[in-house]
Design an enzyme around this catalytic site. Structure first.
Site, PDB file in Angstrom:
ATOM      1  N   LYS A 145     -18.704   9.317  -9.676  1.00 21.74           N
ATOM      2  CA  LYS A 145     -19.835   9.230 -10.599  1.00 21.74           C
ATOM      3  C   LYS A 145     -19.346   9.290 -12.049  1.00 21.74           C
ATOM      4  O   LYS A 145     -19.719   8.454 -12.878  1.00 21.74           O
ATOM      5  CB  LYS A 145     -20.800  10.381 -10.318  1.00 21.74           C
ATOM      6  CG  LYS A 145     -22.141  10.279 -11.070  1.00 21.74           C
ATOM      7  CD  LYS A 145     -22.947  11.570 -10.978  1.00 21.74           C
ATOM      8  CE  LYS A 145     -23.460  11.851  -9.581  1.00 21.74           C
ATOM      9  NZ  LYS A 145     -24.679  11.103  -9.254  1.00 21.74           N
ATOM     10  N   ARG A 201     -24.687  17.469 -12.280  1.00 20.74           N
ATOM     11  CA  ARG A 201     -24.529  16.819 -10.966  1.00 20.74           C
ATOM     12  C   ARG A 201     -23.083  16.948 -10.491  1.00 20.74           C
ATOM     13  O   ARG A 201     -22.153  16.893 -11.279  1.00 20.74           O
ATOM     14  CB  ARG A 201     -24.852  15.322 -11.061  1.00 20.74           C
ATOM     15  CG  ARG A 201     -26.307  14.981 -11.269  1.00 20.74           C
ATOM     16  CD  ARG A 201     -26.459  13.448 -11.240  1.00 20.74           C
ATOM     17  NE  ARG A 201     -27.852  13.041 -11.284  1.00 20.74           N
ATOM     18  CZ  ARG A 201     -28.511  12.722 -12.397  1.00 20.74           C
ATOM     19  NH1 ARG A 201     -27.901  12.790 -13.580  1.00 20.74           N
ATOM     20  NH2 ARG A 201     -29.775  12.343 -12.338  1.00 20.74           N
ATOM     21  N   GLY A 236     -24.033  17.323   1.459  1.00 19.29           N
ATOM     22  CA  GLY A 236     -23.726  18.711   1.735  1.00 19.29           C
ATOM     23  C   GLY A 236     -23.307  19.433   0.475  1.00 19.29           C
ATOM     24  O   GLY A 236     -23.375  20.653   0.377  1.00 19.29           O
ATOM     25  N   MET A 260     -23.789  20.528  -3.553  1.00 22.14           N
ATOM     26  CA  MET A 260     -24.904  20.685  -4.484  1.00 22.14           C
ATOM     27  C   MET A 260     -25.078  19.363  -5.190  1.00 22.14           C
ATOM     28  O   MET A 260     -24.110  18.768  -5.645  1.00 22.14           O
ATOM     29  CB  MET A 260     -24.617  21.775  -5.510  1.00 22.14           C
ATOM     30  CG  MET A 260     -25.894  22.140  -6.241  1.00 22.14           C
ATOM     31  SD  MET A 260     -25.627  22.649  -7.936  1.00 22.14           S
ATOM     32  CE  MET A 260     -25.728  21.064  -8.758  1.00 22.14           C
ATOM     33  N   ARG A 263     -22.314   2.437  -8.436  1.00 25.15           N
ATOM     34  CA  ARG A 263     -21.214   2.584  -7.480  1.00 25.15           C
ATOM     35  C   ARG A 263     -21.265   1.425  -6.489  1.00 25.15           C
ATOM     36  O   ARG A 263     -22.291   0.762  -6.378  1.00 25.15           O
ATOM     37  CB  ARG A 263     -21.315   3.920  -6.732  1.00 25.15           C
ATOM     38  CG  ARG A 263     -22.604   4.072  -5.964  1.00 25.15           C
ATOM     39  CD  ARG A 263     -22.708   5.417  -5.266  1.00 25.15           C
ATOM     40  NE  ARG A 263     -24.031   5.610  -4.699  1.00 25.15           N
ATOM     41  CZ  ARG A 263     -24.445   6.735  -4.131  1.00 25.15           C
ATOM     42  NH1 ARG A 263     -23.657   7.786  -4.109  1.00 25.15           N
ATOM     43  NH2 ARG A 263     -25.660   6.836  -3.617  1.00 25.15           N
ATOM     44  N   HIS A 285     -10.475   9.875  30.229  1.00 20.85           N
ATOM     45  CA  HIS A 285     -10.152   8.699  31.041  1.00 20.85           C
ATOM     46  C   HIS A 285     -11.263   7.661  30.951  1.00 20.85           C
ATOM     47  O   HIS A 285     -11.018   6.484  30.690  1.00 20.85           O
ATOM     48  CB  HIS A 285      -9.936   9.124  32.499  1.00 20.85           C
ATOM     49  CG  HIS A 285      -9.645   7.970  33.417  1.00 20.85           C
ATOM     50  ND1 HIS A 285     -10.626   7.320  34.117  1.00 20.85           N
ATOM     51  CD2 HIS A 285      -8.485   7.334  33.693  1.00 20.85           C
ATOM     52  CE1 HIS A 285     -10.075   6.342  34.818  1.00 20.85           C
ATOM     53  NE2 HIS A 285      -8.774   6.337  34.580  1.00 20.85           N
ATOM     54  N   SER A 322       8.747  -1.644  23.406  1.00 24.78           N
ATOM     55  CA  SER A 322       7.317  -1.526  23.133  1.00 24.78           C
ATOM     56  C   SER A 322       7.013  -0.029  23.045  1.00 24.78           C
ATOM     57  O   SER A 322       7.287   0.720  23.993  1.00 24.78           O
ATOM     58  CB  SER A 322       6.519  -2.168  24.258  1.00 24.78           C
ATOM     59  OG  SER A 322       5.148  -1.960  24.029  1.00 24.78           O
ATOM     60  N   CYS A 329       2.129  -0.777  22.183  1.00 29.14           N
ATOM     61  CA  CYS A 329       0.959  -0.888  23.048  1.00 29.14           C
ATOM     62  C   CYS A 329       0.356   0.509  23.082  1.00 29.14           C
ATOM     63  O   CYS A 329       0.832   1.404  22.422  1.00 29.14           O
ATOM     64  CB  CYS A 329       1.341  -1.394  24.433  1.00 29.14           C
ATOM     65  SG  CYS A 329       2.585  -0.421  25.257  1.00 29.14           S
ATOM     66  N   TYR A 375       4.562  -6.927  16.515  1.00 23.92           N
ATOM     67  CA  TYR A 375       3.188  -7.075  16.997  1.00 23.92           C
ATOM     68  C   TYR A 375       2.572  -5.728  17.342  1.00 23.92           C
ATOM     69  O   TYR A 375       3.289  -4.736  17.532  1.00 23.92           O
ATOM     70  CB  TYR A 375       3.121  -8.003  18.232  1.00 23.92           C
ATOM     71  CG  TYR A 375       3.741  -7.428  19.470  1.00 23.92           C
ATOM     72  CD1 TYR A 375       2.995  -6.614  20.328  1.00 23.92           C
ATOM     73  CD2 TYR A 375       5.065  -7.679  19.789  1.00 23.92           C
ATOM     74  CE1 TYR A 375       3.563  -6.058  21.460  1.00 23.92           C
ATOM     75  CE2 TYR A 375       5.640  -7.133  20.928  1.00 23.92           C
ATOM     76  CZ  TYR A 375       4.887  -6.314  21.753  1.00 23.92           C
ATOM     77  OH  TYR A 375       5.441  -5.764  22.875  1.00 23.92           O
TER      78      TYR A 375
END
Lengths: 887, 887
Positions: free
Chosen positions: A26, A96, A105, A107, A352, A468, A777, A844, A864
Site C-alpha cells: 500500500k 492503515r 487478519g 488490523m 494494487r 495414498h 531420474s 519424477c 525434464y
C-alpha cells in the site's frame, strides 16, 4: 540516523513502487501514485524495518522514530493547511496496515483519527456541518475502540440501535447533529464502562495507540495462520500508513468507491466497480446500503435503477477513467483501486494489482500482450500455474443447488457425480455396466488402484493431502475428497453416516475435489475448455521453456490424457500398477507363492503377454517420444492379502492352499516396507521377474516400432539403487535379455538403462553409479522420505503440527526441500556429470508438478520434469516461468 | 617385459617378506628365509598379478609367462643338480597355492610332480630305493588326480585297501617295491576309467595342469565363501609356488614336521610341535600315524613313549631350534613352521606368523614386549580386538561333554545354562525365584526387553546376526543363539522341537553364543579372567589411544559392568528401555491412552519418580564421568500390545477400556514406524513427555551430585533431529524446565544439550544445527538405515544374498559404510565444527564397538566412541590401534 518514515503526497514522495519490501504494498503504491502526479492525500509510511525492530526489541520502537513521525505529520498538516491536534483547524488522519503481501487478519483501518471533544468543534467550523462532524466522531470512537482498545463493535451498534428505536428512527440519516452528539456521549460512556477510564482525548496517544495496534496485529492468531497457509515469512513484517483524511461523507457531492480496471471475473476489458454517495470507506464494505454501478453499461446490463457514477458525477468519473488508464499503462496490469470524492474532488487512496479468476488471468494476459501493453514473456510470467488447476477439471455449475453432506480435504481437483460403492471390485463391476461410481473407503491402498481407476471420484474418511488416495487420485486426474472426518463407514451394512445422515450403497452423490465438499444427489458440472486464451498462453510458454515436460502414467487412458495436455514423453511408467489388475493379480500371487524359480517362471510366463500388450499400447501413443519404464518396485507383500479375513477370501476364491498363503504372508511381512525388500533388491533376489519385464518391454518395442513406423525411444529404469554393483548386476541381465531377443527375432532394439536416484547413498555415490547409468531420474518422494527419515504415509500425524508451529516452512512432500534434499540432488547432478558429461537428468515423483520445485529443477539444469497427466499444463507454464526467472 | 616369476633358494631370492601382496604370504616368506641364509629348497613364485591377468583375460596367461617359468625351472634344476623331465636325473617339484592371506578351500598342494613311468626309474637310481620311488609316484598320481583332474581320492584309497586285503597286509609298510608298482598300475587304470585317457606323462603338462588348478581354485565355491566371510577382496588373487622336492620319506633318517616357536594355545615360551619320521607332509595332516613330540619336556608332560625329535635326531633338532630363534628374532613374532629332514639334512618349507588363541596372543605380546623383542606399541597393535570377545564371557569347559540339540548363529558370545521359558513375563517370574532361565522365542521385540534382562541366555528360531535379539543381547552381554532354523516352537504346549527331540518349559539347556550351539542339560562353564596379561595390554592401549570409550547402557547392572570394563562415561542412555519395566508399562500405557494433555500429565507424574531413581543410580556409578541421556525415541505404539489377543489380555489385566485400547492401537499403527512419529517428533507433539524426562534428569543430577560430592557431567540428547527448528523448540522447553527446578530448589544444574546425527538431512544441515547443539552423537544405526534406505529389521532377507553375490563387501550394519554413510559423517563433522569450533563429537550405535568403524572415527577426529558394555575392552584396544595406524 536510520530513515524510519517515508512521506508521500501531491508534491511527490520519498519512496516508489520498487520499495515494496520496505514500505509494504500500500505504501509503495501510494508513493508511486504521488510520483505520477495523481491526487493522493498526503501521508507517511512507517517502514517494515520498524516492525522487525519492534519484535526484536521486546515491542519497543527505535529511539528516533517519534521525532521522525512528528516531523512528517507536521509536513502533512502544512500540505493541507491543517494541524494535528489543533482544536480550531484539526488535521485528521487514517491509520492503515500494509505489508508486502496483503493479509487478512491484520488490523485494517482506523479513520478520522485526531478527533476529540475539542477538535470535533474545529471540524464543525471547517465543514460547516455539525452532523457530519459528530457522525465522523462516533465512527472514530467505534472503530478505534474496536481495533485498538479491544471493545467489540457490536457494543456500539447496540447503542445506536436502541437510540433509533427509542426515537422512532429507521435510517441513520434521520439522526440530526444533536442526536449524533448524544450518541457520541453514550459511546464514550461505554468505553469508560469497559476500560474503567475515558476514551483517549490526546491525538498523539490516539496515533501511537493505532500504530502499536497495527504492529501488534502482525502476530495475532489469524495473521499467523494466514502466513502459514500462504508461506509468508514472519520476518517480512508490516508497514503502517498514516494519511490525511479526505471525506466521502461530506454530502451528496461526496462519495467513496472501489474499482477494477478490467473485469476480474471474466477478464473483459471494461471498467468494473461500485460506489456509494455520502459515505465513508467502511460503508461500502459493511453492505448496509446497496452500492451503485460505476458505468452506465454495467447499470443497464444489471437492470439497476440507481444512476451510475458515469451518469451522476460525470466530471469525477471522467477524471477517474483517466486515472485508470494512467495506472494500467504505468503498472502494465489490471488495477484494483480505492477512491474518495470529497465535495466533487477525486482522491486516490489505493492501487494494487487486482486479484482475478484463472480464466480472467489468461484473458487479461493475452489481451494485454496483444494490446502491446506487456510482452509475451510478461504474459506468461503473470499467470499463477497452480490456478490453472481450476481450468483443467470439470467444475460444479456455480448456479446449481448443493445439499452438502460433509466437507473433507480438497485432495484432488475436479467434480464428479456417481453411485456409492465401498470396494474396488464393486467399482469395477458397476463400471462394466457403464455406471459412474464414487468409491468410498476408510483409506485406500495399492490394492484399490483398479477400483480407483474404475471410479469417477474417490471419497475417504482418513488421510491427508498427501495420503495414498490423494496422490493416486491426482495422478489419475480423479476428483478426490480425503480425510472427511465426520464419515463413519459401515462396510458390512453398505452405508456411511455423516452428521446424522445415512448414505447407502447405490445412492447418488457428488464430490468436489476442488473444495472438499460432498453433496447429496448429482450436481450439474461444467466441462473444462482448454482452447482460446489457455491454448495461447501454453503456446507462448512452450516457446520459452527449456525443461521438457513428461508424465507419470501407465494406463493407455492416462497416457492419452497426458499427450493431449502436451506431455513430451513418459518419465515414469510404474509397471507394478499393471500387476494389480483383476486378471493378473492371480498370476502375480502364484508367482509369489511359488516354491522355486521354476514355479516363478511358470507364473511369470502368464503375465508376460499382458505386460507386453500394456507396453505396446503405451509405445504406440507415445510414438517417437521417450518412454521411461521403471521395473517392479514395491515389496511383494503388497500383492498379497493382509488381514486374516482377506487371506481366507483369497484362498477360497483362488483355490490356493490357505496354510501356504498364510505362511507366505507372514514370511514376507516387513516392519518398514518402505526400507525393505523392494526395488532393485527384488530384481537381484528374483532375476526372473526383471527378465520377464525386460522381455515384455523389448518385444513390445519391436512390435510398436513396426506398427507406427517410428522407433520407440526406450529408457529402462532400475529403482532404489544404492550401490553401483546393484545396477551392474541388473544391467547385465537386461543386456543379456536384449541379446537373446535379438537372436530370436533378428531385430535390434536400442535403449538406455538408467536409475532412479532416490536414496541419499545413491546421490553421494552418483559418480560411480553414472559410470553404468545412462540417465538419472530423481525419485524425490523416496529421497525426501529417506533424507528426512519421514514416511509420507505416516507423516500426516505430525507434519501439520510442524507447519503450525513453524518448525517446517513447507511440506517437503509438496515442494522440494532445497536445503536438504536439494543439496543431495545438486551433489548427484554434479557427480553424475563428472563421470558422464551430458548425462540425461530428470525428475519424477509428485514434485515434478510443483511450480517451486520446477524452478529448482531449472536451476539444477535438469533436462525434464515428469508429473501426473493433469499437472502437465501447470508444469509447462511453470517451466517457462522458471526459465524467465533464471534469466 | 613384466616380471611374472620370482626365484628363491639357498643362494638368495628375487623377493622378500615385504612383497606379500605380489608373492603371497608363502612365497614372500620363502624368499625372506632364503635371504636369511636358511636352508630353503630352491623354487619360484608365480605372482598374484598373473592370477589377476588370468581372470581379466578369460583364463589365459601372459604371453611371456611360459618362458619365464621354464627358465626359472632350469635354474632350480641347476641349483640341485637335476633336470625337470630328465629320465635319468629328474627334478621333482611341489606346487602350492599362496595368497596374501591363507585361505582354506583353495587348491593346496601337489607333491612329487615330474614323476612318470620314465622318471620314476631315474628316481630309483638316484635314491637307490625302489619302494620309496613307487610310493612317491602313487602319492603323486592320487594327489594330482584329486586336485587337478577332479577324481576324488577315495577312488584310489579303495584300490589300496582292496590290494592290502587281498594280500593280507595291514600296514602300508608291509608293501614292497613290486607291490607299489602294481598299485601304481591300478591307479593309472583308474584314471583312464574316469577320464577316458591316460594320466599325463609329460612333466610340462603336469606342471601347467597344477598351476592352472591353483588359479582356478581361486574362484571355487568354498574359496569364494571364505573370502566373503573374512572380507578378502576378489582382486587380491593368489600366487603359485613351485619348489624343488625334498623328501621326508627317504628312510628313518628322514622326517617331516610342523612347529610353533611358542605355545599357540597358552602362549607359553616353549617350542611346540610334532614330526613323523619317514613321511611326507600329507601324512602328518592325514592322522593315520601318531606324530611324535618335538621336545623332551613335551613328551614327558604328555607321558608319550615314542622319542621326541630332541632325543631321536639331536643334530637336526639343534639346527631347528637355531632356525626358530633366528626366525622369531627376525620376524619379532611367534612363527608357525613346516620343515622336512631328508637323510639327516634340515629343509625349511614354510614360515608364517602363527595363529593363536586370544589368551596366547595376549601372553605372547606381553612377553615379547618384556623380552624387548617388540615395543609396547607393537604388542598392542598385534592383538585382534575381536578375539578379546572370547575372554570377556564365560566359556564352556572344553573338557565337558556336550549333547548338542541344535546349532544356530553365534549371535552374542558367552555361554550360560538355565531353565527354558517362552515368554518375557515367565522369565521375570522365574528370575524372581532366583532361577536362571533361557528365554526361547521365535523372534524378540522391544516388549521382550525385560525378559531378556531377566534371562541368562537367549535362543531364537528366527533372525540374523543383526536381528533385534542379537543386537540387544550383545548390548546386554547376554549369550544369544539366533536363527536356529530347525527349531519349532509351540508356545501353547510349552515346548520346542528340534531334529526330532522335544524340549519343554522348565527343562535345563545350555546355549553357547560363541559357537551357536544349543545343548541339553547344564554344561559346565569357565569364568573369564581379566587380570594379568589382559590388564597389561589394556593399560598399554589406554596410554596410546586418543579416543575416549563410553558405553551404551541404562540399567545400573549394565552401567556397573561397563565401568569395570573401563568405560569412561555413558554415550547413550536409552530412556525408553526404562519404560518397558513391568511396574511402569501400565503408567506408560495410561499416558498413551489419555484423552488430553492433562491426562497425559497425570500418568507422567507416576513415571517421574521411577525415572528419577533410574537416573540417580546411573549418575552415582558414573560419578564425575559424562552421561549422555537420550530422551524418548521409539514410536508410542511400541508400548502397546499388537495382536487382537494381546490387546484383550492387556485390557483384561489392566482394566483399561478394550474398545478405547483397540482404537488407539489402530490410530497409532504406522506403515513404517522407523520413519514415523518418533524421536524428537514425539517431544514436539507431546512436550509434557520430554518435560517429565528433563525434570527427572535434573532432579536426579542434583541428588546424585550431593550424595557423591561430584557434579554430574550431564549431556541431554535429542533424537532424530532433521531441522534446526526442532532442536530449538525442544531446547527451549528443557531450559525452561531447568530454570523452574532452579527456582524450586535453589540449585543450579549445568548441562549440555546436543543432538543425534542420524538422518541424512541432519548431516547436511549440521552447520545450522550446531548453532544450537552443543554436541553431536552420530547414530550410525539409523543413519545407515536412511542413507541406504534399508531397514535393519527387514534386511536379513536380502543382505546375505548381497554379500554372497559380492554386491556388498561388508554388512553396513556391522562396519560403517565409509563411502556413503561415512561421507555424511565427514560432512556433518566439518560443518558442525564450522559453526562451533571444537564441538564435542561422538558415535553411539553398534558401530561404536566395531574395530574398523573405530578406525574411521579416529580418522574423522571424533572425541569418543560409545558401545555396549561387553565391547568396551575391544573398543579400548581398537582405539589404540586406530591411533597407531593414524600415525
Amino acid at each position: 540516523m536510520s530513515k524510519w518514515v517515508y512521506r508521500f503526497g501531491q508534491s511527490g514522495a520519498d519512496g516508489d513502487a520498487t520499495m515494496r519490501n520496505l514500505l509494504g504494498g500500500k505504501g509503495a503504491n501510494l508513493a508511486e501514485m504521488s510520483n505520477l502526479g495523481l491526487p493522493v492525500p498526503p501521508g507517511l509510511t512507517i517502514t517494515t524495518d520498524v516492525c522487525t525492530y519492534f519484535y526484536d526489541n521486546d515491542q519497543n520502537y527505535p529511539a528516533d522514530l517519534r521525532d521522525q513521525v512528528q516531523q512528517a505529520i507536521s509536513q502533512i498538516g502544512e500540505g493541507v493547511g491543517r494541524c494535528f491536534g489543533d482544536a480550531a483547524n484539526p488535521l485528521l488522519v487514517s491509520v492503515r496496515s500494509g505489508g508486502r503481501a496483503s493479509m487478512p487478519g491484520m488490523m485494517d483501518t482506523v479513520l478520522n483519527l485526531g478527533l476529540n471533544d475539542d477538535t470535533v468543534k474545529g471540524l464543525i467550523d471547517l465543514s460547516d456541518d455539525p452532523r457530519f462532524a459528530f457522525d465522523s466522531y462516533r465512527r472514530f470512537i467505534q472503530m478505534y475502540s474496536d481495533v485498538v482498545l479491544g471493545i467489540e463493535h457490536h457494543n456500539f451498534e447496540e447503542i445506536l440501535e436502541i437510540f433509533k428505536e427509542e426515537n422512532g428512527y429507521i435510517l441513520d440519516t434521520e439522526l440530526d447533529n444533536e442526536d449524533w452528539e448524544g450518541v457520541v456521549d453514550k459511546y464514550k460512556a461505554k468505553v469508560v464502562e469497559h476500560l474503567g477510564k475515558a476514551f483517549p482525548q490526546d491525538p498523539d496517544e490516539q496515533l501511537w495507540g493505532a500504530i502499536s495496534a497495527v504492529f501488534g496485529s502482525w502476530q495475532n492468531a489469524r495473521a499467523v495462520t494466514y502466513r502459514r497457509l500462504h508461506n509468508i515469512p514472519d520476518s517480512w513484517g508490516t508497514a503502517v500508513n498514516v494519511q490525511a483524511m479526505v471525506f466521502g461523507n461530506m454530502g451528496s457531492d461526496s462519495a467513496t468507491g472501489v474499482a477494477f480496471t478490467r473485469n476480474p471475473s471474466t477478464g473483459e476489458k471494461a471498467f468494473y466497480g461500485e460506489f456509494l454517495e455520502n459515505a465513508q470507506g467502511e460503508d461500502v464494505v459493511a453492505g448496509i446500503r446497496t452500492p451503485q454501478h460505476l458505468t452506465k453499461t454495467a447499470r443497464e446490463e444489471s437492470g439497476a435503477s440507481a444512476p451510475s457514477m458515469e451518469e451522476q458525477m460525470p466530471a469525477a468519473f471522467k477524471e477517474l477513467t483517466q486515472v485508470f488508464q494512467k495506472l494500467e499503462g504505468h503498472y502494465s496490469d489490471m488495477q484494483d483501486i480505492e477512491f474518495t470524492i470529497q465535495r466533487g474532488k477525486l482522491w486516490m487512496l489505493q492501487t494494487r494489482s487486482g486479484k482475478r479468476t484463472a480464466k480472467a488471468a489468461l484473458k487479461i494476459a493475452v489481451d494485454m500482450a496483444r494490446e502491446g501493453l506487456i510482452s509475451k514473456e510478461q504474459a506468461v510470467a503473470r499467470i499463477d500455474p497452480e490456478a490453472l488447476d481450476q481450468l483443467l477439471h470439470p467444475t460444479l455449475d456455480p448456479d446449481a443447488e448443493r445439499d452438502v453432506v460433509t466437507t473433507g480435504l480438497p485432495a484432488s481437483p475436479g467434480a464428479a457425480s456417481g453411485y456409492v460403492v465401498f470396494t474396488a471390485d464393486e467399482a469395477e463391476q458397476m463400471r462394466a455396466q457403464n455406471k459412474d461410481v464414487i468409491l468410498v473407503r476408510i483409506e485406500t491402498s495399492p490394492e484399490d488402484i483398479h477400483g480407483m481407476h474404475a471410479a469417477v471420484g474417490i471419497l475417504t474418511a482418513r488421510g491427508g493431502m498427501t495420503s495414498h488416495a490423494a496422490v493416486v487420485a491426482r495422478g489419475m486426474g480423479r476428483p478426490c475428497v480425503s480425510g472427511a472426518g465426520g464419515l463413519r463407514i459401515d462396510e458390512a451394512a453398505g452405508t456411511f453416516t455423516c452428521l446424522g445422515r445415512t448414505v447407502g450403497r447405490g445412492d447418488l452423490i457428488t464430490v468436489d475435489g476442488s473444495t472438499g465438499q460432498v453433496m447429496w444427489g448429482a450436481v450439474p458440472t461444467i466441462k473444462p475448455e482448454l482452447s482460446g486464451d489457455f491454448a495461447t498462453v501454453m503456446e507462448w510458454a512452450d516457446d520459452l521453456r527449456e525443461l521438457k515436460i513428461r508424465t507419470n502414467a501407465e494406463t493407455p487412458a492416462d497416457v492419452q490424457v497426458a499427450r493431449e495436455f502436451g506431455a513430451e514423453g513418459i518419465g515414469l511408467c510404474r509397471t507394478e500398477h499393471m500387476f494389480f489388475d483383476a486378471d493378473r493379480i492371480l498370476a502375480v500371487r502364484e508367482m509369489i507363492l511359488a516354491r522355486d524359480e521354476a514355479g516363478r517362471r511358470e507364473a511369470l510366463a502368464k503375465i508376460l503377454p499382458m505386460q507386453r500388450t500394456d507396453f505396446e499400447e503405451i509405445f504406440k501413443i507415445m510414438a517417437g517420444l521417450p518412454v521411461t519404464i521403471r521395473l517392479l518396485d514395491p515389496p511383494l507383500h503388497e500383492f498379497l492379502p493382509k488381514t486374516r479375513e482377506e487371506i481366507e477370501e483369497v484362498a477360497d476364491a483362488s483355490g490356493m492352499d490357505l496354510e501356504r498363503l498364510r505362511r507366505r504372508v507372514t514370511e514376507l511381512h516387513e516392519f518398514n516396507p518402505m526400507l525393505g525388500h523392494r526395488g532393485c533388491r527384488l530384481g537381484i533376489s528374483y532375476p526372473e521377474i526383471y527378465e520377464m519385464q525386460a522381455r515384455a518391454i523389448f518385444e513390445a518395442a519391436i512390435a510398436a516400432g513396426k506398427s507406427t513406423g517410428r522407433a520407440v525411444v526406450l529408457e529402462i529404469m532400475i529403482p532404489l539403487v544404492g550401490m553401483k554393483a546393484e545396477l551392474d548386476t541388473l544391467k547385465k541381465h537386461i543386456e543379456q535379455t536384449a541379446k537373446t531377443i535379438e537372436t530370436e527375432t533378428g531385430e535390434k532394439v536400442s535403449y538406455l538403462i538408467g536409475t532412479m536416484i532416490e536414496l541419499p547413498r545413491a546421490a553421494l555415490r552418483a559418480e560411480e553409479i553414472a559410470e553404468s547409468a545412462e540417465f538419472f531420474s530423481f525419485g524425490t518422494n523416496d529421497l525426501t522420505q529417506t533424507t528426512f527419515g519421514i514416511s509420507r504415509d505416516d507423516s500426516t500425524r505430525f507434519i501439520n503440527d510442524y507447519l503450525e508451529k513453524r518448525i517446517m516452512e513447507r511440506d517437503p512432500f509438496v515442494s522440494i526441500d532445497e536445503h536438504g534434499v536439494g543439496e543431495l540432488i545438486a551433489i548427484a547432478a554434479e557427480r553424475g556429470r563428472q563421470a558422464r558429461p551430458g548425462i540425461k537428468l530428470g525428475i519424477c515423483g509428485e514434485h515434478g508438478g510443483d511450480p517451486d520445485s520446477i524452478q529448482f529443477c531449472q536451476k539444477m539444469g535438469l533436462q525434464y520434469v515428469s508429473c501426473s497427466p493433469y499437472r502437465v499444463p501447470i508444469a509447462r507454464l511453470a517451466a517457462a516461468q522458471a526459465k524467465l526467472k533464471a534469466q
